[in-house]
Motif scaffolding. Structure first.
Motif, PDB file in Angstrom:
ATOM      1  N   MET A 164       0.812  -1.215   0.000  1.00 49.87           N
ATOM      2  CA  MET A 164       0.000   0.000   0.000  1.00 49.87           C
ATOM      3  C   MET A 164       0.841   1.259   0.000  1.00 49.87           C
ATOM      4  N   LEU A 165       1.931   1.244   0.753  1.00 48.99           N
ATOM      5  CA  LEU A 165       2.622   2.487   1.043  1.00 48.99           C
ATOM      6  C   LEU A 165       4.046   2.590   0.516  1.00 48.99           C
ATOM      7  N   LEU A 166       4.758   1.463   0.429  1.00 49.41           N
ATOM      8  CA  LEU A 166       6.180   1.548   0.112  1.00 49.41           C
ATOM      9  C   LEU A 166       6.482   2.149  -1.251  1.00 49.41           C
ATOM     10  N   PRO A 167       5.679   1.888  -2.294  1.00 47.49           N
ATOM     11  CA  PRO A 167       6.001   2.507  -3.586  1.00 47.49           C
ATOM     12  C   PRO A 167       6.086   4.025  -3.515  1.00 47.49           C
ATOM     13  N   GLN A 168       5.413   4.627  -2.526  1.00 47.40           N
ATOM     14  CA  GLN A 168       5.429   6.078  -2.410  1.00 47.40           C
ATOM     15  C   GLN A 168       6.643   6.604  -1.652  1.00 47.40           C
ATOM     16  N   VAL A 169       7.320   5.731  -0.891  1.00 44.12           N
ATOM     17  CA  VAL A 169       8.366   6.223   0.018  1.00 44.12           C
ATOM     18  C   VAL A 169       9.685   5.486  -0.103  1.00 44.12           C
ATOM     19  N   GLU A 170       9.765   4.497  -0.986  1.00 47.29           N
ATOM     20  CA  GLU A 170      10.912   3.599  -0.963  1.00 47.29           C
ATOM     21  C   GLU A 170      12.234   4.289  -1.253  1.00 47.29           C
ATOM     22  N   GLY A 171      12.259   5.149  -2.270  1.00 45.97           N
ATOM     23  CA  GLY A 171      13.496   5.849  -2.577  1.00 45.97           C
ATOM     24  C   GLY A 171      14.593   4.890  -3.007  1.00 45.97           C
ATOM     25  N   ILE A 172      15.828   5.242  -2.654  1.00 48.85           N
ATOM     26  CA  ILE A 172      16.980   4.438  -3.048  1.00 48.85           C
ATOM     27  C   ILE A 172      17.209   3.348  -2.008  1.00 48.85           C
ATOM     28  N   ARG A 173      17.042   2.114  -2.446  1.00 47.54           N
ATOM     29  CA  ARG A 173      17.257   0.973  -1.553  1.00 47.54           C
ATOM     30  C   ARG A 173      17.572  -0.238  -2.420  1.00 47.54           C
ATOM     31  N   ASN A 174      18.673  -0.874  -2.134  1.00 50.30           N
ATOM     32  CA  ASN A 174      19.084  -2.027  -2.927  1.00 50.30           C
ATOM     33  C   ASN A 174      18.535  -3.299  -2.290  1.00 50.30           C
ATOM     34  N   ILE A 175      17.261  -3.568  -2.561  1.00 45.47           N
ATOM     35  CA  ILE A 175      16.616  -4.733  -1.963  1.00 45.47           C
ATOM     36  C   ILE A 175      17.225  -6.023  -2.497  1.00 45.47           C
ATOM     37  N   GLU A 176      17.658  -6.011  -3.773  1.00 41.44           N
ATOM     38  CA  GLU A 176      18.279  -7.204  -4.325  1.00 41.44           C
ATOM     39  C   GLU A 176      19.530  -7.577  -3.536  1.00 41.44           C
ATOM     40  N   ALA A 177      20.314  -6.564  -3.123  1.00 37.83           N
ATOM     41  CA  ALA A 177      21.520  -6.830  -2.336  1.00 37.83           C
ATOM     42  C   ALA A 177      21.153  -7.353  -0.949  1.00 37.83           C
ATOM     43  N   GLU A 178      20.060  -6.838  -0.380  1.00 43.18           N
ATOM     44  CA  GLU A 178      19.616  -7.325   0.928  1.00 43.18           C
ATOM     45  C   GLU A 178      19.217  -8.792   0.843  1.00 43.18           C
ATOM     46  N   HIS A 179      18.482  -9.137  -0.206  1.00 38.98           N
ATOM     47  CA  HIS A 179      18.085 -10.532  -0.393  1.00 38.98           C
ATOM     48  C   HIS A 179      19.309 -11.429  -0.604  1.00 38.98           C
ATOM     49  N   ARG A 180      20.278 -10.952  -1.367  1.00 37.10           N
ATOM     50  CA  ARG A 180      21.477 -11.749  -1.633  1.00 37.10           C
ATOM     51  C   ARG A 180      22.272 -11.976  -0.344  1.00 37.10           C
ATOM     52  N   GLU A 181      22.346 -10.949   0.484  1.00 33.23           N
ATOM     53  CA  GLU A 181      23.051 -11.103   1.764  1.00 33.23           C
ATOM     54  C   GLU A 181      22.389 -12.188   2.621  1.00 33.23           C
ATOM     55  N   ILE A 182      21.056 -12.125   2.716  1.00 31.14           N
ATOM     56  CA  ILE A 182      20.324 -13.131   3.497  1.00 31.14           C
ATOM     57  C   ILE A 182      20.556 -14.518   2.912  1.00 31.14           C
TER      58      ILE A 182
END
Length: 219
Positions: A164-182
């Motif tokens: 609902m909300l994240l597309p409006q506030v996400e900004g710069i965030r490397n989620i792919e790198a977070e997933h790879r780290e996990i």
């Protein structure tokens, strides 16, 4: 046929609720929804009744069905409990996971990374579903059906806030790198670092939502 139609309406309504198509707290008019989905009012009632079990809809005596509210307090509570349960499930999954579990996790991560780096990015039509599958696969080797059930229920609630909300506030965030780290920590069987990385991943989403000011306290 009626049962399958109700199931179809339930799935479609659930997706729309998760995507924020209806304002939190808004009344869900049965007749209007029946027209929208070209089904009977009874099919809509059955679907809404199922959605109350998912805590996406609230049934109010004499007032009908309403979209479940959101709030800062609810998001903080949800995140705290979710972190505890995800950690329990992930520890068990790492301890018990075999090579088939690793292979499935790698395959899902590959699909997720491809979708995320596509021209559409996280707007890719399949991204949300592959993302959910990745998080499911992380804990799939956990041997407690009840912990997994509770974890799944909380994931749906967290997903509602995120979509609902994240597309409006996400900004710069490397989620792919977070997933790879996990992923790397999980496959290396580094249990506590993996739990810490997953916790940071969840808390970062909550923090961004709260900092946005889009999630307010109870009225």
């Amino acid at each position: 046929m009626a049962i399958s139609k109700t199931a179809e309406v339930y799935d479609d309504l659930k997706e729309e609720l998760l995507n924020g198509a209806f304002r939190p707290g808004a009344k869900l008019a049965i007749d209007g929804l029946a027209t929208r989905y070209t089904v009977s009012a009874s099919a809509i009632r059955e679907a809404l009744a199922r959605l109350t079990s998912d805590r996406l809809v609230v049934a109010m005596p004499q007032r009908g069905f309403h979209v479940a509210a959101i709030s800062r307090e609810d998001l903080l509570d949800l995140t705290e409990v979710r972190v505890e349960i995800e950690a329990r499930c992930l520890r068990r999954s790492i301890a018990l996971g075999d090579v088939d579990w690793e292979a499935q996790l790698l395959a899902t991560w590959h699909r997720l990374s491809r979708a995320g780096t596509s021209p559409e990015g996280r707007g890719h039509p399949d991204w949300a579903h592959i993302h959910a599958r990745f998080h499911d696969d992380l804990v799939a080797a956990c041997d407690s059906k009840w912990w997994l059930y509770l974890r799944g229920e909380l994931y749906v609630q967290a997903e509602r806030y995120r979509r609902m909300l994240l597309p409006q506030v996400e900004g710069i965030r490397n989620i792919e790198a977070e997933h790879r780290e996990i992923l790397d920590l999980v496959l290396d069987r580094q249990t506590e670092p993996a739990v810490e990385a997953l916790t940071r991943h969840m808390q970062k989403t909550t923090r961004r939502l709260l900092e946005s000011g889009l999630v307010r306290g109870h009225d």
